[in-house]
Design an enzyme around this catalytic site. Structure first.
Site: not given
Ligand code: AHR
Length: 499
Positions: A175, A294
């Site tokens: 990210e 994610e």
């Molecule tokens: O999964 C939790 C968080 O969400 C992770 O660390 C990040 O990549 C995202 O914003």
């Protein structure tokens, strides 16, 4: 409750793509109690010889995880992997800035490899592109993948791991578009740094595959320009573009929430367009696919900062029936978009935004646990382009959408198949006819259903089996047709075998 009628047309010749096994991956971050008290808990009565919780391992194995992404997440962008290898008593305790916690480093790269082995999953490692350097990223590849005879591979052997870990999938940062990220960069800066890192990592081991950070979600002001710019910088050195998204029912608008598949598909479609554009612009023969590494429901507002404690309770979201039905749609989208989507990792695998929870030595499974388990275990072979004729339901956010959300698979080698259906209606049951258009007349050998009448219902420590997937009577197929009644607020999985 009233009743509606729908038809699902299936044809094993009308395929989308081979379903990548890596679509059924998970994500484990050093955040809250995911690693400590989740995966790794040497003090638990369930601990094995490596300190891994046997009950958690069993649950993860049952879910059929094929890959695990590690060690973060936002944690990754401040992580020095050297802190987590070597004798445990020598490892530093550090302030962990992403989640304001204390990191003991008792679990690191080698413990992660033991964990992956224990659940038979492919490791997917991240390298730090925030505070980390290109050199440190290359050194980690050397440490993990060189068989022997270099400083780093010999150090691995000295740490008790003479065989290389053979890590194939590497996330180049996390990210990096987000201002919250340690060492956040602009798209062109990140693209250039990621390109050089991936280039050297591949010089170190040409067999690896690399994942470029895409936008953190489709609401970012820089989306999808970030993705285009980073891709243009790094195209030839990358194999995947990452996508992240957390869904939520913040306005308590359940009909719209239950139509989330619309947004998931748009997100993929847009990025597929960006990939095609950059490939054409660069006159490239190289292909990049999507890695949705994610994804999860996450909005209920649990704490995100650990007040400098070890393994604090962070983002320990409890999941209800409507959340599980969104998970079902997400997995359907993965199959429907399997031509471009090749990796996906649910965030996260235990305790933190997870459908699996530990409390002391106990373990709780939320309804979405069962949905993932059914799809990851049944979806094999090719995804099918299913034709659905169904009544439509009105939503504030997405207009009208079909009441059923469907995906299907067919494995030519075994003749087996599967159909996954979400009935997103809050009130209507749907009598659904299946029509096999390819002359097949399969048997439905197993049928499972998760259903309830309250979208907010959940499993609790006191009533842990309130919402579980239950076997239902498989519909009888005759002359290539079958009929089933799908209750409102339900997820149904049918497993097919040749007669
Ligand atoms: O999964 C939790 C968080 O969400 C992770 O660390 C990040 O990549 C995202 O914003």
């Amino acid at each position: 409750m009233t009743q509606q009628r729908a038809q699902i047309f299936l044809d094993s010749n009308r395929t989308i793509a081979e379903i990548s096994p890596l679509l059924f991956g998970g994500f484990a971050e050093h955040m809250g109690r995911c690693i400590y008290e989740g995966v790794y808990d040497p003090k638990s009565k369930h601990a094995d010889e490596n300190g891994l919780r046997r009950d958690v391992l069993d649950a993860l194995r049952a879910q059929g995880y094929t890959t695990i992404r590690y060690p973060g997440g936002n944690f990754l962008s401040g992580y020095n992997w050297l802190d987590g290898v070597g004798p445990k008593e020598m490892r530093p305790r550090r302030r962990e800035l992403a989640w304001q916690s204390i990191e003991t480093n008792q679990f690191g790269t080698n413990e992660f490899m033991l964990f992956c082995r224990a659940i038979n999953a492919e490791p997917m490692l991240g390298v730090n592109m925030g505070t980390g350097t290109i050199q440190s990223a290359c050194d980690l590849v050397d440490y993990c993948n060189t068989p022997s005879g270099t400083y780093w591979s010999d150090l691995r052997a000295k740490h008790g791991f003479p065989e290389p870990h053979k890590v194939k999938y590497w996330c180049v940062g996390n990210e990096m578009d987000g201002p919250w990220q340690m060492g956040h960069l602009e798209a062109h800066e990140y693209g250039a740094k990621a390109r050089e890192a991936a280039k050297l990592m591949k010089w170190m081991d040409p067999s690896i595959k690399t994942v470029l950070c895409g936008s953190s979600n489709d609401q970012m002001p820089t989306y999808p320009e970030w993705d285009r710019v980073a891709l243009e910088e790094a195209w030839e050195h990358m194999d995947y573009l990452s996508m992240h998204y957390y869904a939520g029912n913040r306005e308590n608008d359940t009909p719209s929430f239950l139509a989330s598949a619309v947004q998931f598909e748009q997100f993929v479609d847009t990025l597929e367009g960006v990939l095609r554009y950059v490939k054409a612009k660069k006159r490239s023969k190289h292909d990049i696919y999507l890695s949705w590494d994610e994804w999860q429901v996450w909005y209920k507002g649990d704490p995100l900062q650990g007040n400098w404690t070890e393994a604090p309770h962070l983002a320990e979201e409890m999941y209800n029936l409507e959340d599980a039905l969104v998970v079902g749609q997400w997995l359907n989208v993965f199959l429907r978009k399997s031509h471009v989507l090749k990796i996906a990792c649910v965030a996260q695998i235990v305790n933190v935004i997870s459908w699996l929870h530990t409390r002391g030595d106990e373990l709780l499974k939320h309804p979405s646990f069962y949905v993932f388990q059914l799809v990851s275990n049944y979806a094999r072979g090719q995804a099918l382009d299913v034709l659905v004729k169904a009544p439509r339901v009105e939503t504030k956010k997405y207009g009208d959408v079909p009441v059923l959300d469907v995906s299907a698979s067919h494995d030519e080698a075994t003749g087996q198949g599967a159909i996954f259906i979400v009935n997103r209606s809050l009130s209507e049951s749907v009598v659904t006819d299946f029509v096999w258009q390819d002359g097949r007349n399969p048997t439905v050998c197993e049928a499972w259903q998760l259903a309830g009448d309250d979208p907010k219902a959940l499993n609790t420590w006191e009533n842990p089996n309130h919402l579980v997937a239950k076997p239902i009577a498989p519909p009888r197929v005759s002359d290539g047709r079958a009929t089933i009644q799908l209750p409102p607020l339900s997820f149904t999985a049918l497993r097919l075998s040749p007669r």
